[in-house]
Design a protein around this motif. Structure first.
Motif, mmCIF file in Angstrom:
data_model
loop_
_atom_site.group_PDB
_atom_site.id
_atom_site.type_symbol
_atom_site.label_atom_id
_atom_site.label_comp_id
_atom_site.label_asym_id
_atom_site.label_seq_id
_atom_site.Cartn_x
_atom_site.Cartn_y
_atom_site.Cartn_z
ATOM 1 N N UNK A 274 -38.535 -25.761 -45.579
ATOM 2 C CA UNK A 274 -37.182 -25.319 -45.199
ATOM 3 C C UNK A 274 -37.010 -25.058 -43.739
ATOM 4 N N UNK A 275 -36.138 -25.444 -42.978
ATOM 5 C CA UNK A 275 -36.106 -25.259 -41.690
ATOM 6 C C UNK A 275 -36.016 -23.904 -41.139
ATOM 7 N N UNK A 276 -35.322 -23.071 -41.783
ATOM 8 C CA UNK A 276 -34.765 -21.776 -41.621
ATOM 9 C C UNK A 276 -36.167 -20.971 -41.224
ATOM 10 N N UNK A 277 -37.314 -21.148 -41.812
ATOM 11 C CA UNK A 277 -38.753 -20.544 -41.540
ATOM 12 C C UNK A 277 -39.503 -20.788 -40.341
ATOM 13 N N UNK A 278 -39.058 -22.015 -39.728
ATOM 14 C CA UNK A 278 -40.046 -22.638 -38.917
ATOM 15 C C UNK A 278 -40.167 -21.819 -37.561
ATOM 16 N N UNK A 279 -38.997 -21.049 -36.948
ATOM 17 C CA UNK A 279 -38.949 -20.248 -35.812
ATOM 18 C C UNK A 279 -39.937 -19.081 -35.906
ATOM 19 N N UNK A 280 -39.728 -18.418 -37.039
ATOM 20 C CA UNK A 280 -40.726 -17.326 -37.515
ATOM 21 C C UNK A 280 -42.183 -17.623 -37.610
ATOM 22 N N UNK A 281 -42.358 -18.841 -38.268
ATOM 23 C CA UNK A 281 -43.665 -19.208 -38.443
ATOM 24 C C UNK A 281 -44.183 -19.573 -37.280
ATOM 25 N N UNK A 282 -43.756 -20.144 -36.416
ATOM 26 C CA UNK A 282 -44.312 -20.496 -35.074
ATOM 27 C C UNK A 282 -44.406 -19.239 -34.142
ATOM 28 N N UNK A 283 -43.604 -18.171 -34.193
ATOM 29 C CA UNK A 283 -43.943 -17.048 -33.486
ATOM 30 C C UNK A 283 -45.089 -16.212 -34.153
ATOM 31 N N UNK A 284 -45.461 -16.384 -35.324
ATOM 32 C CA UNK A 284 -46.644 -15.759 -35.767
ATOM 33 C C UNK A 284 -47.794 -16.788 -35.773
ATOM 34 N N UNK A 285 -47.777 -17.856 -34.983
ATOM 35 C CA UNK A 285 -48.753 -18.917 -34.807
ATOM 36 C C UNK A 285 -49.153 -19.474 -36.137
ATOM 37 N N UNK A 286 -48.183 -19.834 -37.073
ATOM 38 C CA UNK A 286 -48.331 -20.569 -38.260
ATOM 39 C C UNK A 286 -47.408 -21.767 -38.383
#
Length: 179
Positions: A77-89
């Motif tokens: 899912x695209x919608x998780x990508x921003x948050x995952x990147x902010x959390x270094x994931x």
């Protein structure tokens, strides 16, 4: 009388986040079968978590299975990508040297299903909630996860191709599948 040799199906590896994406992959398999595309989709379902965790599980399963995949990708899912990147994931970190490709559904699978409806191919959904609400408005009786059978009763390959014209991720997936 000589026996006809049946060619071996080419295998494609698909990692998924959950049951909804597994049903979507089963629908893709049915479309391939209908179109005479001689492939077998080897689907691995993630156990939840962030995008990186899904990719890491897919990579482990990919490595543990026989080689010889025609192609391999993970549906995310695209919608998780921003948050995952902010959390270094960042899920890209989990790929390592595998040939797995990431295919992002924008903003989620529900957004993709919404865009499969004629006249909605170009819809850009600002949030997963909006996509889900709009999909339920168009597809009354939609339940998550939709079964492959219910997807096949509602959508055919022309619907997917029409949406892929406006979505390079879907087009990339179609190319890998040979559709």
């Amino acid at each position: 009388m000589a026996r006809q040799r049946i060619p071996r199906k080419k295998r494609i590896f698909i990692g998924t986040e959950g049951q909804s994406e597994k049903s979507f992959a089963a629908w893709l398999q049915r479309l391939c079968d209908i179109e005479g595309v001689h492939i077998h989709l080897d689907v691995v379902v993630g156990q939840g978590g962030d995008s990186l965790a899904v990719v890491q599980r897919a990579v482990r399963k990919y490595k543990s299975r026989d080689r010889g995949f025609k192609s391999a990708f993970v549906l995310l899912d695209w919608d998780r990508l921003g948050e995952d990147k902010r959390r270094d994931r960042d899920p890209q970190q989990g790929l390592g040297s595998t040939p797995l490709e990431l295919v992002f559904m924008q903003p989620t699978l529900e957004g993709v299903l919404l865009r499969l409806h004629e006249g909605h191919e170009e819809r850009v959904m600002p949030s997963a909630r909006d996509a889900d609400r709009e999909l339920r408005r168009l597809w009354q009786g939609y339940n998550k996860p939709a079964s492959a059978e219910s997807l096949l009763a509602r959508f055919q390959l022309p619907d997917l191709k029409r949406a892929a014209i406006h979505d390079r991720e879907l087009q990339s997936m179609l190319d890998m599948l040979g559709l």
